[in-house]
Design a protein around this motif. Sequence first.
Motif, short mmCIF file in Angstrom:
data_model
loop_
_atom_site.label_atom_id
_atom_site.label_comp_id
_atom_site.label_asym_id
_atom_site.label_seq_id
_atom_site.Cartn_x
_atom_site.Cartn_y
_atom_site.Cartn_z
N GLU A 81 39.81 42.59 45.74
CA GLU A 81 40.50 41.38 45.28
C GLU A 81 41.00 40.58 46.48
O GLU A 81 41.54 41.14 47.43
CB GLU A 81 41.66 41.71 44.35
CG GLU A 81 42.33 40.46 43.82
CD GLU A 81 43.37 40.71 42.75
OE1 GLU A 81 43.97 39.73 42.29
OE2 GLU A 81 43.58 41.88 42.36
N TYR A 82 40.83 39.29 46.38
CA TYR A 82 41.31 38.34 47.39
C TYR A 82 42.25 37.35 46.72
O TYR A 82 42.12 37.06 45.54
CB TYR A 82 40.13 37.57 48.01
CG TYR A 82 39.13 38.44 48.70
CD1 TYR A 82 39.22 38.68 50.07
CD2 TYR A 82 38.10 39.05 47.99
CE1 TYR A 82 38.29 39.49 50.72
CE2 TYR A 82 37.17 39.86 48.63
CZ TYR A 82 37.27 40.07 49.99
OH TYR A 82 36.36 40.87 50.61
N VAL B 100 40.08 36.62 41.97
CA VAL B 100 38.96 36.58 42.91
C VAL B 100 38.61 38.04 43.23
O VAL B 100 39.25 38.67 44.07
CB VAL B 100 39.30 35.80 44.20
CG1 VAL B 100 38.10 35.79 45.14
CG2 VAL B 100 39.75 34.38 43.88
N VAL C 75 35.43 40.50 44.23
CA VAL C 75 34.07 40.48 44.78
C VAL C 75 33.57 41.91 44.94
O VAL C 75 34.20 42.72 45.62
CB VAL C 75 34.04 39.74 46.14
CG1 VAL C 75 32.64 39.76 46.72
CG2 VAL C 75 34.54 38.31 45.99
N HIS D 133 31.10 25.18 41.65
CA HIS D 133 32.29 25.68 40.96
C HIS D 133 32.42 25.01 39.59
O HIS D 133 33.38 24.27 39.34
CB HIS D 133 33.54 25.42 41.79
CG HIS D 133 33.55 26.10 43.11
ND1 HIS D 133 33.79 27.45 43.24
CD2 HIS D 133 33.33 25.63 44.36
CE1 HIS D 133 33.73 27.78 44.52
NE2 HIS D 133 33.44 26.70 45.21
N ARG E 189 42.56 28.06 46.26
CA ARG E 189 41.68 28.99 45.54
C ARG E 189 40.23 28.90 46.02
O ARG E 189 39.58 29.92 46.26
CB ARG E 189 41.77 28.70 44.05
CG ARG E 189 40.84 29.48 43.16
CD ARG E 189 41.18 30.96 43.16
NE ARG E 189 40.53 31.63 42.08
CZ ARG E 189 41.12 32.45 41.25
NH1 ARG E 189 42.39 32.71 41.37
NH2 ARG E 189 40.46 33.03 40.29
N CYS F 133 39.73 30.35 49.39
CA CYS F 133 39.81 31.81 49.28
C CYS F 133 38.48 32.36 48.76
O CYS F 133 37.94 33.32 49.31
CB CYS F 133 40.96 32.18 48.34
SG CYS F 133 41.02 33.93 47.92
N GLU F 134 37.96 31.76 47.71
CA GLU F 134 36.69 32.22 47.14
C GLU F 134 35.54 32.08 48.13
O GLU F 134 34.70 32.98 48.24
CB GLU F 134 36.35 31.45 45.87
CG GLU F 134 37.01 32.01 44.65
CD GLU F 134 36.48 31.41 43.38
OE1 GLU F 134 35.40 30.75 43.38
OE2 GLU F 134 37.15 31.57 42.35
N GLU F 135 35.50 30.95 48.82
CA GLU F 135 34.43 30.73 49.78
C GLU F 135 34.45 31.80 50.87
O GLU F 135 33.40 32.33 51.25
CB GLU F 135 34.54 29.33 50.41
CG GLU F 135 34.35 28.19 49.43
CD GLU F 135 32.94 28.08 48.89
OE1 GLU F 135 31.99 28.43 49.61
OE2 GLU F 135 32.79 27.65 47.73
N LEU G 67 33.40 35.23 49.27
CA LEU G 67 31.97 35.32 48.96
C LEU G 67 31.10 35.29 50.21
O LEU G 67 29.98 35.80 50.20
CB LEU G 67 31.56 34.20 48.00
CG LEU G 67 32.16 34.32 46.59
CD1 LEU G 67 31.86 33.08 45.78
CD2 LEU G 67 31.66 35.57 45.88
#
Length: 166
Positions: A36-37, A100, A102, A119, A156, A159-161, A164
């Motif tokens: 989790e991030y 988040v 992954v 997105h 967000r 963070c996701e970028e 991933l």
Amino acid sequence: MTLVLVFTVLLVAQRLLELKLSARHAALLRAQGAVEYGQAHYPLLVLVHTLLPLGMIAEVAWLGARPGPLWPLWALLLLGAQGLRYAAIRALGTHWSTRVLVVPGAPLVRTGPYRWLKHPNYVAVVVELIAAPMLFGAWRTALAVSLLNAAALTIRIRCEERALAG
């Protein structure tokens, strides 16, 4: 006032069902070794989605907001956003979560709306956060929640970028 209350109850019920689905998916992802991030920004997203129904009710009840002549357009935009959001959820399958999470080595999803948008879920939420309050003429809520959401999504998406990209 009755219509905004009924709408809000349905909106909150929908969000609670989505949180239940998210929790189920999160448990599956964690069992697969997901990391989790962005836990620190999660409360900001919760705040956005809590203020939306509260703001709509307050603006209608105390500030006299009423649907304007463009309400059918706002209803169509809201329905379109719902369709896009659920297409994104379906495309992600058990990888969809409000967190988040992954799974190392898992491929990126490139089906459904992810073929065209990076997105799509966030695009849908942006439209929802504007269209839902505007359906009732609650422009102050639409503006305030959208500004807060813009800040939250900036954090967000970064963070996701990063998550991933591995």
